[in-house]
Write a protein that holds these residues in place. Structure first.
Motif, short mmCIF file in Angstrom:
data_model
loop_
_atom_site.label_atom_id
_atom_site.label_comp_id
_atom_site.label_asym_id
_atom_site.label_seq_id
_atom_site.Cartn_x
_atom_site.Cartn_y
_atom_site.Cartn_z
N ASN A 1 11.58 5.36 6.19
CA ASN A 1 10.56 4.77 5.10
C ASN A 1 9.56 4.25 5.74
N GLU B 1 7.57 0.71 4.18
CA GLU B 1 7.08 0.79 2.82
C GLU B 1 7.35 -0.42 2.05
N GLY B 2 6.46 -0.96 1.23
CA GLY B 2 6.74 -1.90 0.40
C GLY B 2 6.62 -3.39 0.95
N ARG B 3 6.26 -3.31 2.18
CA ARG B 3 6.05 -4.71 2.79
C ARG B 3 4.56 -4.70 2.99
N LYS C 1 0.74 -4.30 -0.08
CA LYS C 1 1.83 -3.82 0.45
C LYS C 1 1.61 -2.30 0.91
N ILE D 1 2.07 1.53 1.04
CA ILE D 1 2.53 2.54 0.36
C ILE D 1 2.56 3.79 1.05
#
Ligand SMILES: [Zn+2]
Length: 224
Positions: A134, A143-145, A154, A156
């Protein structure tokens, strides 16, 4: 080196046996073998014949170079026997000594092949992202951070083209963060580890220094 070299007959015999072992044990793993009826046709077939002939013994690369000089004199002195690993052969030994296990591929080879097979079997983008932990294939951002380089936005993961000139098919996609995907635009071709390996447009050349542009220009003149 005063050790007696294997004779040409012994090496041809060894090559013949090794090709049979390869077909049974290594071909299923797609380990590469030079196509040569006679061991002395290719450098790599000489290396393999000498290594196989010596069985469980370690062989110094100078011995292999000596055989090359004797049986295919156009080859250089410094034979890079360790490159057999890139073809999947399981070589051990150090300090210029090599030993061949002809019955199994190298561990790195198996890992890499499994990774590639996994890539091709990933049937959704989510599965593909999992194979990359990921993370962005190119920069490793998760991803997501938020990523410290880009403030609070964040990460993507997007479907990045490996080769921007080809369609977005499964074998041409790597997960890339929005930052890498945007920054590289369609300028580069990537390998499946997310590393740049070719330019895909004139942009990077236009931005290069005059000196590099001249080097490219000279090279292109010699090609066209
Ligand atoms: Zn990235």
């Amino acid at each position: 080196m005063c050790k007696k070299l294997p004779t040409q007959t012994q090496l041809q015999e060894a090559w013949k046996e090794l090709r049979e072992i390869h077909e049974t044990h290594l071909l299923p793993h797609q380990v590469k073998i030079p196509s040569a009826e006679h061991y002395s046709e290719r450098a790599k077939s000489i290396w393999l014949a000498v290594l196989y002939f010596h069985g469980n013994e370690e062989v110094h690369k100078d011995v292999i170079s000596d055989v090359c000089q004797r049986d295919k004199p156009e080859l250089g002195r410094d034979q890079q026997v360790r490159h057999l690993k890139r073809d999947g052969w399981r070589l051990t030994g150090k300090g210029g000594y090599h030993q061949l296990d002809p019955y199994q591929p190298s561990a790195e080879w198996v890992t890499e092949r499994n990774r590639q097979a996994g890539r091709l079997h990933a049937d959704t983008f989510d599965n593909l992202k999992q194979l990359y932990g990921n993370s962005c294939a190119t920069c490793g951002a998760t991803e997501g951070r938020p990523d410290p380089r880009y403030g609070q936005d964040k990460v993507i993961l997007q479907q990045g083209h490996m080769d921007p000139a080809k369609p977005a098919t499964r074998d041409n996609i790597i997960p890339q963060c929005q930052f890498c995907n945007r920054a590289y635009r369609s300028d580069f071709v990537f390998d499946d580890k997310g590393r740049v390996y070719a330019v895909a447009d004139v942009g990077p050349v236009r931005r290069a220094s005059r000196q590099i542009q001249r080097t490219i220009f000279e090279w292109l003149k010699s090609v066209f």
